[in-house]
Motif scaffolding. Structure first.
Motif, PDB file in Angstrom:
ATOM      1  N   VAL A 151       0.317   4.701 -18.453  1.00 26.88           N
ATOM      2  CA  VAL A 151       0.767   4.889 -19.838  1.00 26.88           C
ATOM      3  C   VAL A 151       1.122   3.545 -20.477  1.00 26.88           C
ATOM      4  N   VAL A 152       1.838   2.703 -19.719  1.00 27.33           N
ATOM      5  CA  VAL A 152       2.230   1.384 -20.216  1.00 27.33           C
ATOM      6  C   VAL A 152       0.995   0.529 -20.495  1.00 27.33           C
ATOM      7  N   LEU A 153       0.028   0.553 -19.566  1.00 28.24           N
ATOM      8  CA  LEU A 153      -1.180  -0.248 -19.729  1.00 28.24           C
ATOM      9  C   LEU A 153      -2.013   0.228 -20.912  1.00 28.24           C
ATOM     10  N   LEU A 154      -2.174   1.536 -21.048  1.00 33.22           N
ATOM     11  CA  LEU A 154      -2.948   2.079 -22.160  1.00 33.22           C
ATOM     12  C   LEU A 154      -2.311   1.706 -23.502  1.00 33.22           C
ATOM     13  N   SER A 155      -0.985   1.728 -23.557  1.00 34.03           N
ATOM     14  CA  SER A 155      -0.281   1.350 -24.786  1.00 34.03           C
ATOM     15  C   SER A 155      -0.517  -0.114 -25.135  1.00 34.03           C
ATOM     16  N   ALA A 156      -0.447  -0.977 -24.115  1.00 35.49           N
ATOM     17  CA  ALA A 156      -0.634  -2.416 -24.346  1.00 35.49           C
ATOM     18  C   ALA A 156      -2.066  -2.733 -24.755  1.00 35.49           C
ATOM     19  N   VAL A 157      -3.033  -2.059 -24.141  1.00 38.61           N
ATOM     20  CA  VAL A 157      -4.447  -2.299 -24.474  1.00 38.61           C
ATOM     21  C   VAL A 157      -4.773  -1.781 -25.869  1.00 38.61           C
ATOM     22  N   ARG A 166       0.828  -1.208   0.000  1.00 43.71           N
ATOM     23  CA  ARG A 166       0.000   0.000   0.000  1.00 43.71           C
ATOM     24  C   ARG A 166       0.864   1.261   0.000  1.00 43.71           C
ATOM     25  N   ASP A 167       1.915   1.228  -0.811  1.00 39.26           N
ATOM     26  CA  ASP A 167       2.832   2.370  -0.861  1.00 39.26           C
ATOM     27  C   ASP A 167       3.366   2.506  -2.285  1.00 39.26           C
ATOM     28  N   VAL A 168       2.578   3.143  -3.153  1.00 36.30           N
ATOM     29  CA  VAL A 168       2.959   3.331  -4.554  1.00 36.30           C
ATOM     30  C   VAL A 168       2.885   4.816  -4.869  1.00 36.30           C
ATOM     31  N   SER A 169       3.961   5.377  -5.425  1.00 33.34           N
ATOM     32  CA  SER A 169       4.016   6.812  -5.708  1.00 33.34           C
ATOM     33  C   SER A 169       3.081   7.174  -6.866  1.00 33.34           C
ATOM     34  N   TRP A 170       2.680   8.438  -6.905  1.00 40.15           N
ATOM     35  CA  TRP A 170       1.787   8.898  -7.960  1.00 40.15           C
ATOM     36  C   TRP A 170       2.465   8.820  -9.324  1.00 40.15           C
ATOM     37  N   MET A 171       3.799   9.048  -9.357  1.00 41.32           N
ATOM     38  CA  MET A 171       4.508   8.970 -10.633  1.00 41.32           C
ATOM     39  C   MET A 171       4.514   7.548 -11.177  1.00 41.32           C
ATOM     40  N   LYS A 172       4.646   6.577 -10.285  1.00 46.59           N
ATOM     41  CA  LYS A 172       4.617   5.184 -10.726  1.00 46.59           C
ATOM     42  C   LYS A 172       3.233   4.825 -11.247  1.00 46.59           C
ATOM     43  N   VAL A 173       2.195   5.349 -10.613  1.00 47.29           N
ATOM     44  CA  VAL A 173       0.829   5.095 -11.076  1.00 47.29           C
ATOM     45  C   VAL A 173       0.622   5.664 -12.473  1.00 47.29           C
ATOM     46  N   VAL A 180       6.043   3.276 -28.831  1.00 47.03           N
ATOM     47  CA  VAL A 180       6.810   4.428 -28.316  1.00 47.03           C
ATOM     48  C   VAL A 180       6.307   4.839 -26.937  1.00 47.03           C
ATOM     49  N   PHE A 181       4.991   4.961 -26.776  1.00 47.77           N
ATOM     50  CA  PHE A 181       4.438   5.391 -25.492  1.00 47.77           C
ATOM     51  C   PHE A 181       4.662   4.345 -24.400  1.00 47.77           C
ATOM     52  N   SER A 182       4.662   3.072 -24.780  1.00 45.78           N
ATOM     53  CA  SER A 182       4.954   2.031 -23.798  1.00 45.78           C
ATOM     54  C   SER A 182       6.342   2.210 -23.213  1.00 45.78           C
ATOM     55  N   HIS A 183       7.294   2.553 -24.062  1.00 45.73           N
ATOM     56  CA  HIS A 183       8.665   2.700 -23.578  1.00 45.73           C
ATOM     57  C   HIS A 183       8.894   4.056 -22.909  1.00 45.73           C
ATOM     58  N   ILE A 184       8.088   5.047 -23.264  1.00 47.08           N
ATOM     59  CA  ILE A 184       8.118   6.295 -22.493  1.00 47.08           C
ATOM     60  C   ILE A 184       7.653   6.017 -21.067  1.00 47.08           C
ATOM     61  N   GLY A 185       6.591   5.213 -20.943  1.00 41.73           N
ATOM     62  CA  GLY A 185       6.128   4.822 -19.622  1.00 41.73           C
ATOM     63  C   GLY A 185       7.180   4.056 -18.850  1.00 41.73           C
ATOM     64  N   GLU A 186       7.946   3.217 -19.563  1.00 40.55           N
ATOM     65  CA  GLU A 186       9.011   2.462 -18.897  1.00 40.55           C
ATOM     66  C   GLU A 186      10.106   3.389 -18.373  1.00 40.55           C
ATOM     67  N   VAL A 187      10.450   4.425 -19.156  1.00 36.60           N
ATOM     68  CA  VAL A 187      11.440   5.405 -18.700  1.00 36.60           C
ATOM     69  C   VAL A 187      10.941   6.126 -17.451  1.00 36.60           C
ATOM     70  N   LEU A 188       9.667   6.476 -17.428  1.00 41.10           N
ATOM     71  CA  LEU A 188       9.091   7.128 -16.250  1.00 41.10           C
ATOM     72  C   LEU A 188       9.141   6.220 -15.036  1.00 41.10           C
ATOM     73  N   LEU A 189       8.952   4.918 -15.259  1.00 39.42           N
ATOM     74  CA  LEU A 189       9.056   3.964 -14.156  1.00 39.42           C
ATOM     75  C   LEU A 189      10.464   3.928 -13.586  1.00 39.42           C
ATOM     76  N   VAL A 190      11.456   3.919 -14.468  1.00 36.81           N
ATOM     77  CA  VAL A 190      12.848   3.931 -14.018  1.00 36.81           C
ATOM     78  C   VAL A 190      13.138   5.208 -13.240  1.00 36.81           C
ATOM     79  N   TYR A 191      12.639   6.331 -13.750  1.00 36.97           N
ATOM     80  CA  TYR A 191      12.865   7.615 -13.069  1.00 36.97           C
ATOM     81  C   TYR A 191      12.161   7.655 -11.720  1.00 36.97           C
ATOM     82  N   SER A 192      10.948   7.100 -11.648  1.00 41.52           N
ATOM     83  CA  SER A 192      10.222   7.082 -10.373  1.00 41.52           C
ATOM     84  C   SER A 192      10.941   6.247  -9.325  1.00 41.52           C
TER      85      SER A 192
END
Length: 269
Positions: free
Chosen positions: A104-110, A92-99, A252-264
């Motif tokens: 973004v990753v989920l929307l890209s995959a769907v 129960r501890d997930v940052s807003w940036m990770k969310v 492209v957006f899936s991997h942008i989301g992945e970069v944001l995950l690394v940054y978070s």
């Protein structure tokens, strides 16, 4: 020294790209769709993790056989959604940036199957099974890892269990003896492809363990990201795939989301 870390990361990237390209070649070009029997200490507490690992590599191989490498990695990235969701239930501890990142990753995959010009329902079904198994495996590895097992010992148990399970399952499902009906299995090209796949998979495993032991987790994740991008950029020169603008945007957006995950992960440390 910093140059040693770069050498380790570059070595990992090379084996990463070569391993995925070789597996894709054996799976899609040679049409051998039973790879997990050939690709790839014991502790009972690690058995659930090994079972998730088997589901991960089996479904991943089936998906990779049918989908372009870029599309496969887009679904592969979505495993982080499962990871973060289960983390939310446990910690129960997930940052807003990770969310935002996983959204973004989920929307890209769907969105990807809706825009894929050569939509393959079977490939995407295996892709969903792969991402669910991989996400659950990461959670188990993070939160339920036995303290007395090293990373190499975990992989040893994983591959031992996968070999035993898939060997027993090969005969009733026809995966092994059914495949032997094809004469090209005896060809030098096929045998060379399987041997290369096994060797590169082994070297990739060693490179991964070395990378994780020598670098911080966010640095490891960045090298994994760069390796995926390298594989995606080079794959059109090796494999024929039909990609349009909307499906490319999903990648492209899936991997942008992945970069944001690394940054978070980095800013939380």
């Amino acid at each position: 020294m910093h140059w040693k870390k770069h050498v380790t990361g570059l070595t990992f990237s090379i084996f990463f790209v070569l391993s995925y390209f070789t597996n894709k070649y054996v799976l899609s070009v040679l049409k051998f769709t039973y790879p997990t029997l050939f690709q790839g200490s014991a502790a009972l507490s690690w058995l659930p993790g090994s079972l998730l690992f088997v589901g991960n590599i089996y479904a991943g191989s089936r998906a990779l056989a049918r989908l372009p490498i870029a599309f496969f990695f887009t679904l592969h990235n979505a495993s982080e959604v499962v990871h973060v969701f289960m983390e939310r239930l446990i910690k129960r501890d997930v940052s807003w940036m990770k969310v935002i990142s996983v959204s973004v990753v989920l929307l890209s995959a769907v969105s990807l199957p809706l825009h894929d010009p050569q939509f393959d329902p079977v490939g995407y079904t295996w892709g969903v099974i792969h991402l669910c198994s991989l996400g659950a495996y990461r959670v188990f590895q993070t939160h339920f890892k036995p303290n007395h097992l090293s990373d190499l010992e975990q992989h040893y148990v994983n591959y031992l269990i996968s070999f035993l399970l898939l060997a027993f399952a090969a005969h009733p499902t026809g995966d092994l003896f059914g495949a032997m009906k094809f004469p090209f299995l005896l060809s030098l090209r096929f045998q060379s492809g399987c041997c290369a796949s096994a060797l590169l998979g082994f070297f990739l495993l060693l490179a991964t363990v070395k990378l994780k032991s020598g670098l911080a987790s966010e640095q490891c994740n960045m090298w994994i990201f760069l390796s995926k991008v390298m594989a995606i950029c080079l794959s059109p020169f090796v494999f024929i795939s039909d990609v349009n603008t909307p499906s490319l945007a999903c990648v492209v957006f899936s991997h942008i989301g992945e970069v944001l995950l690394v940054y978070s992960d980095r800013i939380l440390r």
